[in-house]
Design a protein around this motif. Sequence first.
Motif, mmCIF file in Angstrom:
data_model
loop_
_atom_site.group_PDB
_atom_site.id
_atom_site.type_symbol
_atom_site.label_atom_id
_atom_site.label_comp_id
_atom_site.label_asym_id
_atom_site.label_seq_id
_atom_site.Cartn_x
_atom_site.Cartn_y
_atom_site.Cartn_z
ATOM 1 N N LEU A 14 3.814 -9.193 -16.538
ATOM 2 C CA LEU A 14 3.438 -8.512 -17.877
ATOM 3 C C LEU A 14 4.409 -7.540 -18.161
ATOM 4 O O LEU A 14 4.781 -7.188 -19.224
ATOM 5 N N PHE A 15 4.979 -6.954 -17.185
ATOM 6 C CA PHE A 15 5.684 -5.772 -17.164
ATOM 7 C C PHE A 15 7.396 -5.627 -16.938
ATOM 8 O O PHE A 15 8.189 -5.138 -16.836
ATOM 9 N N LYS B 240 -0.402 -7.109 -27.456
ATOM 10 C CA LYS B 240 0.269 -8.530 -27.811
ATOM 11 C C LYS B 240 0.689 -9.553 -26.673
ATOM 12 O O LYS B 240 0.889 -10.400 -26.760
ATOM 13 N N MET B 241 1.235 -8.529 -25.563
ATOM 14 C CA MET B 241 1.535 -9.512 -24.450
ATOM 15 C C MET B 241 0.655 -10.030 -23.934
ATOM 16 O O MET B 241 0.544 -11.340 -23.367
ATOM 17 N N LEU B 242 -0.608 -9.625 -23.878
ATOM 18 C CA LEU B 242 -1.873 -10.176 -23.455
ATOM 19 C C LEU B 242 -2.366 -11.539 -24.356
ATOM 20 O O LEU B 242 -2.668 -12.537 -23.785
ATOM 21 N N LEU C 106 9.361 -1.340 -23.999
ATOM 22 C CA LEU C 106 8.056 -0.638 -23.768
ATOM 23 C C LEU C 106 7.167 -1.004 -22.520
ATOM 24 O O LEU C 106 6.561 -0.193 -21.689
ATOM 25 N N LEU C 107 6.871 -2.475 -22.417
ATOM 26 C CA LEU C 107 6.043 -3.114 -21.652
ATOM 27 C C LEU C 107 7.156 -2.723 -20.259
ATOM 28 O O LEU C 107 6.437 -2.595 -18.911
ATOM 29 N N ALA D 242 7.818 -18.400 -20.102
ATOM 30 C CA ALA D 242 6.770 -19.326 -20.622
ATOM 31 C C ALA D 242 6.386 -20.374 -19.938
ATOM 32 O O ALA D 242 5.039 -20.660 -19.552
ATOM 33 N N GLU D 243 7.144 -21.100 -18.958
ATOM 34 C CA GLU D 243 7.143 -22.015 -18.424
ATOM 35 C C GLU D 243 6.110 -21.775 -17.168
ATOM 36 O O GLU D 243 5.183 -22.294 -16.720
ATOM 37 N N GLU D 244 6.559 -20.491 -16.628
ATOM 38 C CA GLU D 244 5.778 -20.020 -15.546
ATOM 39 C C GLU D 244 4.223 -19.898 -15.619
ATOM 40 O O GLU D 244 3.426 -20.025 -15.115
ATOM 41 N N ARG D 245 4.111 -19.003 -17.015
ATOM 42 C CA ARG D 245 2.609 -18.728 -17.234
ATOM 43 C C ARG D 245 1.965 -19.899 -17.636
ATOM 44 O O ARG D 245 0.771 -20.294 -17.299
ATOM 45 N N TYR D 246 2.796 -21.010 -18.283
ATOM 46 C CA TYR D 246 2.152 -22.177 -18.450
ATOM 47 C C TYR D 246 1.496 -22.978 -17.362
ATOM 48 O O TYR D 246 0.643 -23.450 -17.159
#
Lengths: 186, 186
Positions: A75-76, A139-141, A21-22, A85-89
């Motif tokens: 996000l999409f 949920k993604m946010l 969906l995203l 995960a590593e990039e967001r961290y």
Amino acid sequence: MESFIQEMKRYLGFEEADARLLRQLGSPMEKYLPDLAERFYSQIQQHPNAFRVFSGGEAQIARLKQTLQNWARGLFSGVYDEAYAEERYHIGYRHVRIGLEQKYVISAMGIVRSFLSECLLLEFPASDERLKYSRALSKMLDLDLNLMCESYMHATLQNLRSLNAQPEDANQQQADVPEQVEVYHG
Amino acid sequence: MESFIQEMKRYLGFEEADARLLRQLGSPMEKYLPDLAERFYSQIQQHPNAFRVFSGGEAQIARLKQTLQNWARGLFSGVYDEAYAEERYHIGYRHVRIGLEQKYVISAMGIVRSFLSECLLLEFPASDERLKYSRALSKMLDLDLNLMCESYMHATLQNLRSLNAQPEDANQQQADVPEQVEVYHG
């Protein structure tokens, strides 16, 4: 052994269907991203304790508005694996490094949540489809916020360990932001 | 000098109108709170690293389900002042004290957000009114999450200060959870 992102997806009930969906949302959301970046940074400018960490003037803010749009595209992307995960961290850790307090990260995510929710209302008629998009996005946010806030916890723990390892040097070390932190794997 | 909750309300655009809307929501939301508590704790039980901190067995969980409902009633109290901020901060700090990782607080707030959003869909027809409730609730949850996560930041900073003050005792201190933390005023 379950990784951080695997466990938090499970906590939130984030399924492959949400990822699909995203990914579908990416194209219709693209046109809203410049305004998202404007909204995001206009709020920061109203908060001196947040804004002062962006010491590079207008040029830095202009660049960061692009960075924010790239973050939103992520996000999409539809792929939320260990590399994601590593990039967001690391994005979170860059905020730790420049001295932005965690409370601004949490509230800024509130701005993103609110803005993108309004985009869904503009883009889609009231429908089950819109509801599914909205649930997946929410949920993604939560997931992204968690990854970014985790970098605050780890940076502080790293600081504790560093103090503990060199107690004679504690007064000097507390004032420092650590130059490196281990990449967080799970 | 703006307090924490004042600044974060301003960040999120949380106005008196939102407070009034939340107060109106209290009565229609009341009947959903027992199920919210069930949903909340059923998820925690799926996560051993979260669940193990609740060492008091079934009796403790039953009590905490009541506590969770009281917390949710607070969301709809309509009064979000310094006393509110302090109470929410202390709730966060109790989670720090028992050793619950911040990531579980963030994801648990995702569960609350998702559950209460569905309650709004059940309770109200699609309307501008529902949209206003939804926006007010979303800001309120951002605010509450921020207050609770702030206690994690303060507890860790407190720990840093304590290490710094007594470097010769650093190895022993790092293992301890601080017994007291100053009440956070803003």
